[in-house]
Design a protein around this motif. Structure first.
Motif, PDB file in Angstrom:
ATOM      1  N   PHE A 665      -8.267   4.305  12.533  1.00 20.33           N
ATOM      2  CA  PHE A 665      -7.050   4.043  13.297  1.00 20.33           C
ATOM      3  C   PHE A 665      -7.055   2.595  13.755  1.00 20.33           C
ATOM      4  N   VAL A 666      -5.886   2.139  14.236  1.00 17.42           N
ATOM      5  CA  VAL A 666      -5.756   0.778  14.724  1.00 17.42           C
ATOM      6  C   VAL A 666      -5.975   0.727  16.229  1.00 17.42           C
ATOM      7  N   THR A 667      -5.275   1.595  16.952  1.00 16.40           N
ATOM      8  CA  THR A 667      -5.390   1.624  18.412  1.00 16.40           C
ATOM      9  C   THR A 667      -5.865   2.976  18.921  1.00 16.40           C
ATOM     10  N   VAL A 668      -5.215   4.040  18.470  1.00 17.63           N
ATOM     11  CA  VAL A 668      -5.574   5.393  18.886  1.00 17.63           C
ATOM     12  C   VAL A 668      -5.646   6.267  17.640  1.00 17.63           C
ATOM     13  N   PRO A 669      -6.441   7.342  17.656  1.00 28.70           N
ATOM     14  CA  PRO A 669      -6.544   8.228  16.493  1.00 28.70           C
ATOM     15  C   PRO A 669      -5.180   8.732  16.052  1.00 28.70           C
ATOM     16  N   GLY A 670      -4.974   8.706  14.723  1.00 29.91           N
ATOM     17  CA  GLY A 670      -3.736   9.217  14.146  1.00 29.91           C
ATOM     18  C   GLY A 670      -2.573   8.260  14.135  1.00 29.91           C
ATOM     19  N   ASP A 671      -2.775   7.022  14.608  1.00 29.37           N
ATOM     20  CA  ASP A 671      -1.626   6.123  14.724  1.00 29.37           C
ATOM     21  C   ASP A 671      -1.157   5.545  13.393  1.00 29.37           C
ATOM     22  N   THR A 672      -1.878   5.811  12.301  1.00 28.58           N
ATOM     23  CA  THR A 672      -1.425   5.333  10.991  1.00 28.58           C
ATOM     24  C   THR A 672      -0.824   6.440  10.134  1.00 28.58           C
ATOM     25  N   ILE A 673      -0.984   7.704  10.535  1.00 26.45           N
ATOM     26  CA  ILE A 673      -0.509   8.820   9.724  1.00 26.45           C
ATOM     27  C   ILE A 673       1.021   8.808   9.672  1.00 26.45           C
ATOM     28  N   GLY A 674       1.554   8.912   8.460  1.00 22.46           N
ATOM     29  CA  GLY A 674       3.000   8.910   8.284  1.00 22.46           C
ATOM     30  C   GLY A 674       3.620   7.525   8.282  1.00 22.46           C
ATOM     31  N   LYS A 675       2.817   6.486   8.431  1.00 16.91           N
ATOM     32  CA  LYS A 675       3.326   5.114   8.437  1.00 16.91           C
ATOM     33  C   LYS A 675       3.365   4.569   7.014  1.00 16.91           C
ATOM     34  N   ARG A 676       4.192   3.573   6.826  1.00 12.81           N
ATOM     35  CA  ARG A 676       4.358   2.996   5.500  1.00 12.81           C
ATOM     36  C   ARG A 676       3.180   2.107   5.139  1.00 12.81           C
ATOM     37  N   GLN A 677       2.853   2.099   3.850  1.00 12.17           N
ATOM     38  CA  GLN A 677       1.784   1.234   3.369  1.00 12.17           C
ATOM     39  C   GLN A 677       2.164  -0.223   3.606  1.00 12.17           C
ATOM     40  N   PRO A 678       1.253  -1.024   4.152  1.00  8.82           N
ATOM     41  CA  PRO A 678       1.575  -2.429   4.410  1.00  8.82           C
ATOM     42  C   PRO A 678       1.986  -3.173   3.144  1.00  8.82           C
ATOM     43  N   ASN A 679       2.932  -4.088   3.334  1.00 10.07           N
ATOM     44  CA  ASN A 679       3.368  -5.028   2.298  1.00 10.07           C
ATOM     45  C   ASN A 679       4.022  -4.371   1.088  1.00 10.07           C
ATOM     46  N   VAL A 680       4.476  -3.130   1.239  1.00 10.93           N
ATOM     47  CA  VAL A 680       5.235  -2.469   0.178  1.00 10.93           C
ATOM     48  C   VAL A 680       6.615  -2.134   0.739  1.00 10.93           C
ATOM     49  N   ALA A 681       7.625  -2.887   0.304  1.00 10.28           N
ATOM     50  CA  ALA A 681       8.987  -2.684   0.796  1.00 10.28           C
ATOM     51  C   ALA A 681       9.615  -1.473   0.126  1.00 10.28           C
ATOM     52  N   ARG A 682      10.523  -0.813   0.840  1.00 11.65           N
ATOM     53  CA  ARG A 682      11.231   0.310   0.233  1.00 11.65           C
ATOM     54  C   ARG A 682      12.126  -0.155  -0.911  1.00 11.65           C
ATOM     55  N   TRP A 683      12.802  -1.288  -0.719  1.00 13.78           N
ATOM     56  CA  TRP A 683      13.744  -1.769  -1.727  1.00 13.78           C
ATOM     57  C   TRP A 683      13.361  -3.174  -2.162  1.00 13.78           C
ATOM     58  N   ARG A 684      13.373  -3.369  -3.470  1.00 15.06           N
ATOM     59  CA  ARG A 684      13.196  -4.697  -4.049  1.00 15.06           C
ATOM     60  C   ARG A 684      14.163  -4.846  -5.216  1.00 15.06           C
ATOM     61  N   ALA A 685      14.585  -6.054  -5.463  1.00 10.48           N
ATOM     62  CA  ALA A 685      15.536  -6.282  -6.557  1.00 10.48           C
ATOM     63  C   ALA A 685      15.389  -7.707  -7.076  1.00 10.48           C
ATOM     64  N   THR A 686      15.667  -7.872  -8.371  1.00 10.91           N
ATOM     65  CA  THR A 686      15.698  -9.192  -8.994  1.00 10.91           C
ATOM     66  C   THR A 686      16.889  -9.273  -9.937  1.00 10.91           C
ATOM     67  N   ALA A 687      17.360 -10.472 -10.169  1.00  6.76           N
ATOM     68  CA  ALA A 687      18.423 -10.699 -11.147  1.00  6.76           C
ATOM     69  C   ALA A 687      18.288 -12.115 -11.679  1.00  6.76           C
ATOM     70  N   LEU A 688      18.545 -12.278 -12.959  1.00  6.15           N
ATOM     71  CA  LEU A 688      18.485 -13.597 -13.590  1.00  6.15           C
ATOM     72  C   LEU A 688      19.558 -13.668 -14.661  1.00  6.15           C
TER      73      LEU A 688
END
Length: 777
Positions: A665-688
């Motif tokens: 855990f970071v601060t208290v037990p269980g505080d990371t459960i159900g949280k999003r993985q760091p540095n992985v955005a829900r939405w990403r897009a590219t266009a060229l």
């Protein structure tokens, strides 16, 4: 990118008899009347596997992308992002993929002509940094870049769980010579920094083929200035009411990642870097079906990081040391950690040697070996007790020396075609050994940190890992419209000679770690079905075991402004990855929809937090019980779309990546459960979009988007638009290219033309103007 993507997609989808080892002199192969796969330098990727692959040619890069470094070639690939902060970024430019963030460099594999560039001595950034060695490839020498998404080939280790990138560089068929000059200007404004950074680049290459011999030489030089990357801070809460300390002005108020008020006191880590690259390649056709090749790469870097204080006393003089007083509160003294000065000197060398047969008959083989050596790797820095202004001219400091660090790789490969080239089976098999050695000594410099030799030992870490692997996979065209690939990889991993010594720790650390070994099996499977004449369906599944790196096991370090805490008992991370894809050929374009999942147990994570008492970053390595990712990727690419000369590429990725189990855990037990993985955005897009107006003019417009994300495992950093935050972004890039004559081409571009301010712990570049002149003989 469309032609290359269609060619590769159909090559892996149908039993065309095209091998991953197709040679440059093979006759073109026609598929379904819509794709011609032409020869060229062969990719090391196993193109017979029916899974998601993307590619771009060097010609397309030059036409449509402002590529100042080799990693820029990946800018618009679906789901990929490189954390490049400035031109020549050598220590933080980490590749992320669908289900891996920009802190997990060991979850992707980057090669150049089959030679490993990924740095598996560590993972991400911490006390040390481990991005791929992008500097060993220059944009000018790229012939093609190919990417395979996921760990679906038995020929690659578990580090391929995110993606495998292969840079194919030029090998001439006749005499050729090239020269390129580039200039980049970036006006940069942030907090109280208002400056313009500039970068200059020059390169030249020459090559020829005569008879059985071919050679290629490439030289390049980069002189780059970067924007400030770090900032000295004090949280408002850390101050105490009173009048102690020097009254100062100039501190910039703001909010940190947790939205707590703080003061920005000044900037740091504004790099100036001078880099040189040399590449020599030699190929000898021993017989018409047997080729030997040697590659030498040399990269050197001299860099300086310099800080600037925003604070001034009553007389208007800069304040860089001692206790300070701001707005009725007194704050801890400024030290050399707040305004650190660094000098780095690096000289790295790469060797690659291979002998390879290409009969395209019943049996072919290859022996390949490579070596990457940290010939010189030194970082000098002033100590916490040696602040500015005195530190600018000398005084005590530290010297970190990585001499002796590096890795080597050996591969013995075979291809068996029981029924010949056009048979139903193509069996790949082989043995690989990958060895890594970390050796870092940090010493105190009691006299002059700028030039004196090492004194007393501050820390010394080292160790070795070795991965020995056997693999086999069979590409089987078992029916006219069906193809499957079944593979298995067996790995024996060992970690040994590990040591960690930090004499100044409380209590002192001086440990020799016991040897460890583990054995794992990783099955792979892929299947394709030609559902309709213009539509193919594909399914892939694979297990990947990513073993702990030497630095994660043994690499504890402690400096004035950073601490990295290792764990010699880390468990390997084990992932099951799957994808289902539908690809439809629309004539002038290709449409792909992919459903992907990744279920990772014992995910290896380096978590960085700020110790507000010591005012330094603390990075801890840990296993996270389970991270589950589900997502969709939609990609579309086309050439001559709507009208002749218009090429369009676009992608959208949705990823739901959640921590399902974690004993830590970071601060208290269980505080990371159900949280999003760091540095992985829900939405990403590219266009060229690239348009060829005529034989002389072409222009392109590119766009990249990433949604909100977090840096911490407990997602407590809710404010991404600040120092140490990770923000969303949307940038627009422009490029215009003009052919002056048959020998000269001029280009002008603007990256981040909309000047979007965004962060990934450090600030990304703001609007940058790019100018290039290229000469071809």
């Amino acid at each position: 990118m469309r032609r290359n993507r269609v060619a590769m997609a159909l090559a892996v989808a149908f039993p065309l008899g095209l091998s991953a080892h197709a040679q440059a002199d093979d006759a073109p192969t026609k598929a379904l009347g819509v794709v011609t796969i032409t020869g060229g330098q062969p990719t090391s990727l196993p193109t017979q596997i029916p899974t998601t692959m993307e590619g771009i040619t060097g010609e397309q890069i030059e036409q449509s992308i402002n590529a100042t470094d080799s990693e820029d070639a990946l800018k618009y690939f679906p789901s990929l992002l490189v954390r490049k902060r400035y031109i020549g970024d050598y220590n933080h430019a980490i590749l992320s993929s669908r289900a891996s963030g920009t802190g997990n460099s060991a979850r992707s594999a980057v090669y150049a002509d089959g030679i490993l560039l990924s740095n598996y001595l560590g993972n991400g950034i911490g006390g040390l940094s481990f991005p791929p060695r992008w500097g060993l490839v220059t944009p000018e020498e790229i012939e093609r870049v190919d990417v395979m998404y996921g760990p679906f080939s038995a020929a690659y280790p578990g580090n391929s769980v995110g993606a495998v990138v292969d840079y194919v560089t030029r090998m001439p068929t006749q005499f050729e010579a090239h020269a390129k000059m580039g200039y980049v200007s970036q006006p940069f404004e942030l907090y109280s920094t208002n400056t313009t950074t500039r970068s200059w680049q020059a390169s030249t290459s020459v090559g020829n083929k005569s008879g059985d011999w071919a050679w290629f030489l490439n030289f390049s030089h980069t002189d780059s200035q970067g924007q400030p990357l770090t900032f000295a801070t004090r949280t408002l809460a850390s101050g105490t009411p009173g009048t102690a300390g020097t009254p100062v002005t100039g501190a910039v108020p703001g909010l940190n990642g947790a939205n707590a008020p703080w003061w920005i006191l000044g900037s740091g880590t504004a790099y100036t870097t001078q880099q040189d690259h040399f590449k020599a390649k030699l190929a000898w056709d021993i017989t018409p079906t047997l080729r030997a090749a040697y590659t030498l790469g040399v990269w050197q870097n001299q860099s300086q990081g310099r800080p600037v204080s925003y604070l001034q006393d009553a007389a208007g003089q800069p304040v860089t040391s001692g206790p300070i007083h701001i707005g009725g509160r007194s704050y801890a003294p400024l030290t050399g950690s707040d305004f650190a000065l660094t000098n780095e000197s690096l000289l790295h060398t790469m060797h690659g040697l291979s002998v390879k047969s290409h009969t395209q008959g019943v049996f072919d083989w290859e022996v390949a070996a490579s070596l990457y050596d940290y010939g010189k790797d030194q970082k000098r820095q002033n100590s916490a007790a040696n602040p500015l202004p005195g530190a600018a001219s000398g005084g005590p400091g530290t010297l970190a020396d990585g001499n002796g660090t590096g890795w080597n790789n050996l591969a013995l490969k075979g291809i068996w075609r029981p029924d010949g080239r056009q048979g139903a089976h193509t069996v790949d098999f082989g043995f690989q050994q990958d060895s890594y050695q970390l050796d870092y000594l940090s010493s105190a410099i009691p006299g002059n940190w700028l030039q004196d030799g090492p004194g007393a030992r501050v820390s010394e870490v080292g160790g070795k890992t070795r991965l020995q692997s056997l693999y086999a996979q069979d590409a089987w065209s078992f029916a006219p419209r069906w193809k499957t690939v079944l593979g298995l990889r067996g790995e024996r991993w060992s970690a040994y000679s590990g040591s960690t010594a930090i004499p100044g720790a409380a209590p002192a650390i001086d440990t020799r770690w016991a040897e460890r070994s583990e054995t794992h099996l990783s099955p792979k499977a892929a299947l394709s079905w030609q559902w309709l004449p213009d539509t193919v369906l594909k399914a892939s599944a694979g297990r990947a075991v990513r073993f702990p790196t030497v630095s994660e096991l043994y690499g504890a370090t402690a400096t004035a402004n950073a601490q990295y805490i290792n764990d010699p008992n880390l468990r390997p991370e084990k992932s099951w990855t799957t994808e289902l894809s539908a690809e439809k050929d629309l004539g002038s374009s290709l449409l792909r929809l992919t459903l992907f999942t990744e279920d990772t147990h014992d995910a290896l994570y380096t978590q960085t937090t700020l110790d507000t008492v010591a005012n330094r970053n603390v990075s801890r390595v840990q296993n996270v019980g389970r991270i589950q990712t589900k997502g969709l990727e939609l990609a579309w690419s086309g050439s001559d779309v709507l009208r002749r000369g218009l090429d369009l590429n676009a992608s959208v990725t949705y990823a739901d990546s959640v921590i399902k189990d974690n004993a830590g855990f970071v601060t208290v037990p269980g505080d990371t459960i159900g949280k999003r993985q760091p540095n992985v955005a829900r939405w990403r897009a590219t266009a060229l979009a690239s348009y060829r107006w005529n034989e002389r003019w072409s222009t392109s417009v590119g766009a990249r988007y990433s949604g909100p994300q977090f840096r911490t495992l407990d997602n407590s950093d809710v404010n991404g638009f600040t120092y140490m935050g990770v923000s969303q972004f949307f940038t627009v890039d422009l490029r215009a290219r003009y052919r002056i004559d048959k020998h000269m081409v001029a280009s002008f571009g603007i990256d981040n033309a909309n000047n979007y301010p965004f962060w990934n712990f450090h600030p990304y570049p703001q609007r940058s103007y790019v100018a290039e002149l290229k000469i071809d003989l």
